[in-house]
Design a protein around this motif. Sequence first.
Motif, PDB file in Angstrom:
ATOM      1  N   TYR A   1      34.521  58.362  55.238  1.00 38.03           N
ATOM      2  CA  TYR A   1      35.836  58.732  54.706  1.00 38.03           C
ATOM      3  C   TYR A   1      36.868  58.581  55.817  1.00 38.03           C
ATOM      4  N   VAL A   2      37.964  57.881  55.519  1.00 34.75           N
ATOM      5  CA  VAL A   2      39.020  57.652  56.506  1.00 34.75           C
ATOM      6  C   VAL A   2      40.365  58.051  55.928  1.00 34.75           C
ATOM      7  N   GLN A   3      41.099  58.855  56.680  1.00 32.53           N
ATOM      8  CA  GLN A   3      42.477  59.192  56.340  1.00 32.53           C
ATOM      9  C   GLN A   3      43.344  58.016  56.804  1.00 32.53           C
ATOM     10  N   PHE A   4      43.982  57.337  55.864  1.00 35.15           N
ATOM     11  CA  PHE A   4      44.658  56.075  56.190  1.00 35.15           C
ATOM     12  C   PHE A   4      45.751  56.244  57.248  1.00 35.15           C
ATOM     13  N   SER A   5      46.372  57.408  57.276  1.00 33.06           N
ATOM     14  CA  SER A   5      47.438  57.632  58.254  1.00 33.06           C
ATOM     15  C   SER A   5      46.935  57.479  59.689  1.00 33.06           C
ATOM     16  N   GLN A   6      45.627  57.662  59.892  1.00 34.50           N
ATOM     17  CA  GLN A   6      45.052  57.499  61.225  1.00 34.50           C
ATOM     18  C   GLN A   6      45.048  56.041  61.682  1.00 34.50           C
ATOM     19  N   ILE A   7      44.868  55.138  60.745  1.00 32.57           N
ATOM     20  CA  ILE A   7      44.730  53.724  61.112  1.00 32.57           C
ATOM     21  C   ILE A   7      45.911  52.880  60.632  1.00 32.57           C
ATOM     22  N   GLU A   8      46.932  53.544  60.080  1.00 30.47           N
ATOM     23  CA  GLU A   8      48.018  52.834  59.401  1.00 30.47           C
ATOM     24  C   GLU A   8      48.696  51.796  60.285  1.00 30.47           C
ATOM     25  N   GLN A   9      48.916  52.114  61.570  1.00 30.69           N
ATOM     26  CA  GLN A   9      49.626  51.198  62.463  1.00 30.69           C
ATOM     27  C   GLN A   9      48.790  49.979  62.837  1.00 30.69           C
ATOM     28  N   HIS A  10      47.474  50.132  62.816  1.00 29.47           N
ATOM     29  CA  HIS A  10      46.597  49.044  63.287  1.00 29.47           C
ATOM     30  C   HIS A  10      45.419  48.840  62.333  1.00 29.47           C
ATOM     31  N   TRP A  11      45.678  48.917  61.016  1.00 32.96           N
ATOM     32  CA  TRP A  11      44.559  48.887  60.072  1.00 32.96           C
ATOM     33  C   TRP A  11      43.824  47.555  60.072  1.00 32.96           C
ATOM     34  N   GLN A  12      44.529  46.448  60.324  1.00 32.83           N
ATOM     35  CA  GLN A  12      43.850  45.151  60.361  1.00 32.83           C
ATOM     36  C   GLN A  12      42.890  45.074  61.539  1.00 32.83           C
ATOM     37  N   GLN A  13      43.331  45.574  62.686  1.00 29.19           N
ATOM     38  CA  GLN A  13      42.457  45.611  63.858  1.00 29.19           C
ATOM     39  C   GLN A  13      41.257  46.514  63.597  1.00 29.19           C
ATOM     40  N   TRP A  14      41.535  47.674  62.989  1.00 27.47           N
ATOM     41  CA  TRP A  14      40.462  48.638  62.732  1.00 27.47           C
ATOM     42  C   TRP A  14      39.394  48.042  61.812  1.00 27.47           C
ATOM     43  N   ILE A  15      39.816  47.436  60.713  1.00 30.70           N
ATOM     44  CA  ILE A  15      38.840  46.895  59.762  1.00 30.70           C
ATOM     45  C   ILE A  15      38.076  45.724  60.364  1.00 30.70           C
ATOM     46  N   ASN A  16      38.727  44.935  61.224  1.00 33.64           N
ATOM     47  CA  ASN A  16      38.042  43.821  61.878  1.00 33.64           C
ATOM     48  C   ASN A  16      36.949  44.307  62.820  1.00 33.64           C
ATOM     49  N   VAL A  17      37.222  45.425  63.503  1.00 34.67           N
ATOM     50  CA  VAL A  17      36.231  45.991  64.427  1.00 34.67           C
ATOM     51  C   VAL A  17      35.073  46.618  63.663  1.00 34.67           C
ATOM     52  N   MET A  18      35.392  47.342  62.579  1.00 34.63           N
ATOM     53  CA  MET A  18      34.381  48.160  61.909  1.00 34.63           C
ATOM     54  C   MET A  18      33.651  47.459  60.765  1.00 34.63           C
ATOM     55  N   SER A  19      34.276  46.455  60.168  1.00 33.56           N
ATOM     56  CA  SER A  19      33.749  45.904  58.907  1.00 33.56           C
ATOM     57  C   SER A  19      32.369  45.271  59.043  1.00 33.56           C
ATOM     58  N   GLN A  20      32.096  44.610  60.158  1.00 33.00           N
ATOM     59  CA  GLN A  20      30.800  43.937  60.306  1.00 33.00           C
ATOM     60  C   GLN A  20      29.651  44.940  60.254  1.00 33.00           C
ATOM     61  N   GLN A  21      29.801  46.051  60.974  1.00 34.60           N
ATOM     62  CA  GLN A  21      28.752  47.076  60.968  1.00 34.60           C
ATOM     63  C   GLN A  21      28.668  47.755  59.605  1.00 34.60           C
ATOM     64  N   MET A  22      29.811  47.968  58.965  1.00 32.75           N
ATOM     65  CA  MET A  22      29.814  48.612  57.654  1.00 32.75           C
ATOM     66  C   MET A  22      29.135  47.728  56.611  1.00 32.75           C
ATOM     67  N   GLU A  23      29.373  46.428  56.696  1.00 29.15           N
ATOM     68  CA  GLU A  23      28.724  45.508  55.769  1.00 29.15           C
ATOM     69  C   GLU A  23      27.227  45.420  56.046  1.00 29.15           C
ATOM     70  N   LYS A  24      26.869  45.394  57.309  1.00 27.82           N
ATOM     71  CA  LYS A  24      25.460  45.306  57.707  1.00 27.82           C
ATOM     72  C   LYS A  24      24.669  46.506  57.202  1.00 27.82           C
ATOM     73  N   GLN A  25      25.246  47.695  57.292  1.00 31.77           N
ATOM     74  CA  GLN A  25      24.572  48.924  56.863  1.00 31.77           C
ATOM     75  C   GLN A  25      24.865  49.290  55.418  1.00 31.77           C
ATOM     76  N   ASN A  26      25.694  48.493  54.747  1.00 33.51           N
ATOM     77  CA  ASN A  26      26.094  48.787  53.375  1.00 33.51           C
ATOM     78  C   ASN A  26      26.761  50.165  53.279  1.00 33.51           C
ATOM     79  N   ILE A  27      27.668  50.421  54.227  1.00 33.68           N
ATOM     80  CA  ILE A  27      28.392  51.695  54.255  1.00 33.68           C
ATOM     81  C   ILE A  27      29.557  51.640  53.268  1.00 33.68           C
ATOM     82  N   ARG A  28      29.655  52.631  52.411  1.00 29.82           N
ATOM     83  CA  ARG A  28      30.762  52.705  51.460  1.00 29.82           C
ATOM     84  C   ARG A  28      31.950  53.392  52.120  1.00 29.82           C
TER      85      ARG A  28
END
Length: 235
Positions: free
Chosen positions: A52-79
């Motif tokens: 669970y992520v509060q969007f206001s935490q990543i709002e300024q850099h959400w593209q960077q955040w998702i690029n860093v985290m998405s590979q691991q989230m996809e690998k582990q099938n994290i919702r």
Amino acid sequence: MLNVFVCSENYELLAQLIAIQCKKQDFHIQGFSSRPLYDPLILAKNNIDVMYVQFSQIEQHWQQWINVMSQQMEKQNIRLIVSFSSLNEEQILFLLRYSIESYLMEPFDGEQLYAMIHQQQQVDDEYSHLQEDLDRKITTILLRLMIPTHMNGFHYLKMACMIAVSIPTNRQVFMKNLYSIIAKQYHSTSSRVEKCIRSAIHSAKMPKKYSDLFHGDPTNRKIIMYVYTCLKGII
């Protein structure tokens, strides 16, 4: 038991979730961060199922955040569940671009977040049961055709049938891309997948009634379409 990571500045929400966790005992808060999490290894080490992520935490850099985290989230099938204080064009773009269906509008309480965590889990469980049932049905049909199970082509063929049944699309267009889809899943090539399926079919000691059905020429396409029509109740 679902392992949940909470990324929020809302300490009251965290307290509510801890109280619900003690009462329900069907999920566990495996991690918490009051700042944006930029270390995907934390998710791997803690075997996270839901984040669970509060969007206001990543709002300024959400593209960077998702690029860093998405590979691991996809690998582990994290919702991923996201909450917003409001929805504007940028937030909607974020949801659409990454196909995020689970989101909440603030303010909300721990019970609402808990319900969303388990609502999606129920959908996932139902889908998993349907896939298992489909797998059994396809295997049964292929065994009736006497296609040898020890050959790679059997497993490629079973996947081809599952894809054909699961994806509603034009059959002609779909068949052209089928082998490449399977090859990607098995880290192989389209030509090898096609050849393996063909070899498995030709190795089958097919009962006469099926051989006659395919007019003595049980091609890859004919077998896949036969399984498709059986499962769709056409024959």
